[in-house]
Design a protein around this motif. Structure first.
Motif: not given
Length: 115
Positions: A39-42, A47-48, A52-58
């Motif tokens: 949440a902090d980085v997003a 970005v939502s 960002l979670s989806e990006v991190e999970r590939g």
């Protein structure tokens, strides 16, 4: 373990890690090393959180603008980040499957890294 793409027409197929998976792994590792929340980085990258979670999970491929924003939020130089992704790619590709082309290097030659 990263998801892989199966490359090569006919004949033996090479297994290549998906770039989006490697990008996500490096982003997550860097974020966790800084002890920052998703949440902090997003929020800092504007970005939502779900994206960002989806990006991190590939699961999603981030645009160059999103990658630049997330790198800035993490205090990372984009070139250093891409180098980290490249190193991860090189270490995950089995040596027997790497394309070995004899390249004579000369003074003034340039190395191009692409993401």
């Amino acid at each position: 373990m990263s998801e892989v793409a199966h490359l090569g027409p006919g004949g033996p197929r090479r297994h290549q890690p998906l770039l989006r998976t490697l990008v996500g792994e490096v982003l997550r590792r860097r974020r966790i090393e800084q002890r920052r929340t998703l949440a902090d980085v997003a929020r800092a990258a504007r970005v939502s959180l779900p994206y960002l979670s989806e990006v991190e999970r590939g699961r999603k491929e981030a645009s160059s603008e999103v990658l630049a924003a997330v790198c800035a939020a993490l205090g990372l130089d984009l070139a250093d980040f891409l180098t980290d992704v490249r190193l991860r790619l090189v270490t995950q590709v089995a040596p027997a499957h790497r394309h070995q082309s004899p390249v004579a290097r000369r003074p003034g030659d340039a190395l191009l890294l692409a993401a």
